[in-house]
Motif scaffolding. Structure first.
Motif, short mmCIF file in Angstrom:
data_model
loop_
_atom_site.label_atom_id
_atom_site.label_comp_id
_atom_site.label_asym_id
_atom_site.label_seq_id
_atom_site.Cartn_x
_atom_site.Cartn_y
_atom_site.Cartn_z
N PRO A 28 -2.25 -3.16 -14.51
CA PRO A 28 -1.88 -3.71 -13.21
C PRO A 28 -1.44 -2.57 -12.29
O PRO A 28 -1.01 -1.51 -12.76
CB PRO A 28 -0.70 -4.62 -13.55
N GLU A 29 -1.57 -2.76 -10.98
CA GLU A 29 -1.13 -1.74 -10.04
C GLU A 29 -0.75 -2.39 -8.71
O GLU A 29 -1.21 -3.48 -8.37
CB GLU A 29 -2.20 -0.67 -9.81
N VAL A 30 0.12 -1.69 -7.98
CA VAL A 30 0.54 -2.13 -6.66
C VAL A 30 0.43 -0.94 -5.71
O VAL A 30 0.38 0.22 -6.15
CB VAL A 30 1.99 -2.66 -6.66
N GLY A 31 0.38 -1.22 -4.43
CA GLY A 31 0.30 -0.15 -3.44
C GLY A 31 0.76 -0.63 -2.08
O GLY A 31 0.76 -1.83 -1.79
N ILE A 32 1.16 0.31 -1.25
CA ILE A 32 1.49 0.06 0.15
C ILE A 32 0.80 1.12 0.97
O ILE A 32 1.01 2.32 0.76
CB ILE A 32 3.00 0.08 0.40
N GLY A 33 -0.06 0.70 1.91
CA GLY A 33 -0.83 1.66 2.69
C GLY A 33 -1.09 1.16 4.09
O GLY A 33 -0.42 0.26 4.59
N VAL A 34 -2.09 1.75 4.72
CA VAL A 34 -2.47 1.37 6.07
C VAL A 34 -3.97 1.14 6.14
O VAL A 34 -4.72 1.67 5.32
CB VAL A 34 -2.09 2.46 7.11
N GLU A 35 -4.37 0.32 7.10
CA GLU A 35 -5.78 0.12 7.35
C GLU A 35 -6.00 0.07 8.86
O GLU A 35 -5.07 -0.20 9.64
CB GLU A 35 -6.31 -1.16 6.71
N ALA A 36 -7.23 0.35 9.27
CA ALA A 36 -7.62 0.25 10.67
C ALA A 36 -8.94 -0.49 10.74
O ALA A 36 -9.87 -0.18 9.99
CB ALA A 36 -7.75 1.62 11.31
N ALA A 37 -9.03 -1.50 11.59
CA ALA A 37 -10.26 -2.23 11.85
C ALA A 37 -10.85 -1.77 13.17
O ALA A 37 -10.12 -1.62 14.16
CB ALA A 37 -9.99 -3.73 11.90
N LEU A 38 -12.17 -1.53 13.21
CA LEU A 38 -12.84 -1.00 14.40
C LEU A 38 -13.99 -1.92 14.79
O LEU A 38 -14.93 -2.12 14.01
CB LEU A 38 -13.39 0.40 14.13
N LEU A 39 -13.90 -2.50 15.98
CA LEU A 39 -14.97 -3.30 16.55
C LEU A 39 -15.66 -2.45 17.59
O LEU A 39 -15.06 -2.10 18.62
CB LEU A 39 -14.42 -4.58 17.18
N ALA B 147 -17.50 -0.87 24.58
CA ALA B 147 -16.15 -0.44 24.21
C ALA B 147 -16.01 -0.33 22.70
O ALA B 147 -16.82 -0.88 21.94
CB ALA B 147 -15.11 -1.41 24.76
N THR B 148 -15.00 0.40 22.28
CA THR B 148 -14.59 0.46 20.88
C THR B 148 -13.14 0.00 20.81
O THR B 148 -12.28 0.59 21.47
CB THR B 148 -14.72 1.88 20.32
N LEU B 149 -12.89 -1.03 20.03
CA LEU B 149 -11.56 -1.60 19.90
C LEU B 149 -11.06 -1.37 18.48
O LEU B 149 -11.83 -1.44 17.52
CB LEU B 149 -11.56 -3.10 20.21
N ALA B 150 -9.77 -1.10 18.35
CA ALA B 150 -9.20 -0.79 17.04
C ALA B 150 -7.87 -1.51 16.86
O ALA B 150 -7.14 -1.74 17.83
CB ALA B 150 -9.00 0.72 16.89
N ARG B 151 -7.58 -1.84 15.62
CA ARG B 151 -6.30 -2.46 15.28
C ARG B 151 -5.82 -1.91 13.95
O ARG B 151 -6.56 -1.88 12.97
CB ARG B 151 -6.43 -3.98 15.18
N GLY B 152 -4.57 -1.46 13.88
CA GLY B 152 -4.00 -0.92 12.66
C GLY B 152 -3.04 -1.89 12.02
O GLY B 152 -2.40 -2.70 12.69
N SER B 153 -2.93 -1.81 10.69
CA SER B 153 -2.04 -2.70 9.94
C SER B 153 -1.39 -1.95 8.78
O SER B 153 -2.01 -1.05 8.18
CB SER B 153 -2.80 -3.91 9.38
N LEU B 154 -0.18 -2.34 8.46
CA LEU B 154 0.48 -1.93 7.23
C LEU B 154 0.10 -2.95 6.16
O LEU B 154 0.21 -4.16 6.39
CB LEU B 154 1.99 -1.89 7.42
N VAL B 155 -0.39 -2.47 5.00
CA VAL B 155 -0.98 -3.35 4.01
C VAL B 155 -0.30 -3.17 2.65
O VAL B 155 -0.10 -2.03 2.19
CB VAL B 155 -2.50 -3.08 3.86
N ALA B 156 0.05 -4.28 2.01
CA ALA B 156 0.51 -4.28 0.63
C ALA B 156 -0.63 -4.75 -0.27
O ALA B 156 -1.39 -5.65 0.12
CB ALA B 156 1.72 -5.18 0.47
N ARG B 157 -0.76 -4.14 -1.43
CA ARG B 157 -1.86 -4.49 -2.33
C ARG B 157 -1.34 -4.72 -3.74
O ARG B 157 -0.50 -3.96 -4.23
CB ARG B 157 -2.91 -3.38 -2.36
N ILE B 158 -1.82 -5.78 -4.37
CA ILE B 158 -1.51 -6.03 -5.78
C ILE B 158 -2.81 -6.38 -6.49
O ILE B 158 -3.63 -7.13 -5.96
CB ILE B 158 -0.47 -7.17 -5.93
N GLY B 159 -3.01 -5.79 -7.66
CA GLY B 159 -4.26 -6.03 -8.37
C GLY B 159 -4.18 -5.59 -9.81
O GLY B 159 -3.12 -5.20 -10.32
#
Length: 257
Positions: A152-163, A185-197
């Motif tokens: 098992p593993e966990v993580g905390i990171g970031v992601e960016a979505a680009l339209l 145009a190019t649109l972007a959105r960033g997020s703080l992400v938690a992951r469990i898997g």
């Protein structure tokens, strides 16, 4: 009230946290090796599981290919209302990363994952959706057999979505970009992400016997997200609440180092 976090602040915090995590893991590994060296020399015969753990490399690199099932309902609704093509929730993900063992069981890691959706045609132009994720992880290893590892593993990171519908333009809100047919145009959105898997891999036979083939599944949960931004730094109000988080499933080739 929804909370927003600036993308640059998220990235800076994650890089600093990841550096501290890797430094701590390096120190812990060195201490574990010093403490365990005397025990290995004093015991000529070790248990099979322990022998297998000692034969594994303290550091490994991996390649991961799979599918990210993203939550795009809100974004697709806004695109459809404006006459734009929409995107499926199944997004191709390709990642590379590395791990460092802490003793015989714990490990830390870091990976970079790119996520890509097939581009759609719109009035002679391509409209595409892509993103990336940067993720430090912490996990614990179980060894049912000498060749099989389950973790098992966990993580905390970031992601960016680009339209991406072209180069930057002037606008004050999300609808202002979509409603102008001549705009690109190019649109972007960033997020703080938690992951469990969790994952499992099996050591393959070969000249060195080091490569591992595995599978991994889990859930990436966005916790905090920024507003959408137009390329050039303009913040767009009223954007859809969609991210690239969700369930993921992927294949791994491990121990590449």
């Amino acid at each position: 009230m929804s909370k927003t976090v600036h993308v640059k602040a998220i990235l800076t915090s994650l890089v600093l946290g990841g550096a501290l995590l890797l430094y701590a893991g390096s120190t812990a590994t060195a201490l574990a090796q010093d403490r365990g060296s005397g025990m290995r020399h004093s015991s000529p015969t070790a248990a099979p599981a322990k022998q297998e753990a000692e034969n594994d490399s303290d550091e490994s690199g991996f390649l991961a290919v799979g599918t990210q099932f993203a939550d795009l309902g809100s974004l697709n609704g806004r695109l459809e209302d404006a006459g734009y093509p929409t995107f499926g929730s199944e997004i191709l993900s390709i990642g590379i990363g590395g791990r460092r063992a802490i003793g015989n069981r714990w490990f830390i890691g870091a990976e970079v994952t790119g996520m890509f959706s097939p581009s759609q045609g719109f009035e002679g132009r391509d409209v595409s959706l892509a993103g990336f994720r940067l993720m430090p992880t912490l996990g614990y290893t179980f060894r049912p057999t000498q060749r099989l590892r389950v973790y098992p593993e966990v993580g905390i990171g970031v992601e960016a979505a680009l339209l991406d519908i072209g180069a930057s333009g002037e606008a004050s809100n999300f609808e202002g970009v979509l409603s102008d047919p001549g705009r690109s145009a190019t649109l972007a959105r960033g997020s703080l992400v938690a992951r469990i898997g969790a994952g499992a891999d099996y050591k393959l036979t070969g000249p060195d016997g080091q490569a591992r083939l595995g599978v991994q599944a889990g859930y990436a949960l966005p916790a905090l997200s920024s507003d959408w931004e137009l390329s050039g730094g303009s913040t767009l109000s009223g954007g859809p609440d969609s991210t690239l988080g969700g369930f993921y499933l992927r294949l791994l080739i491990d121990d590449l180092l």
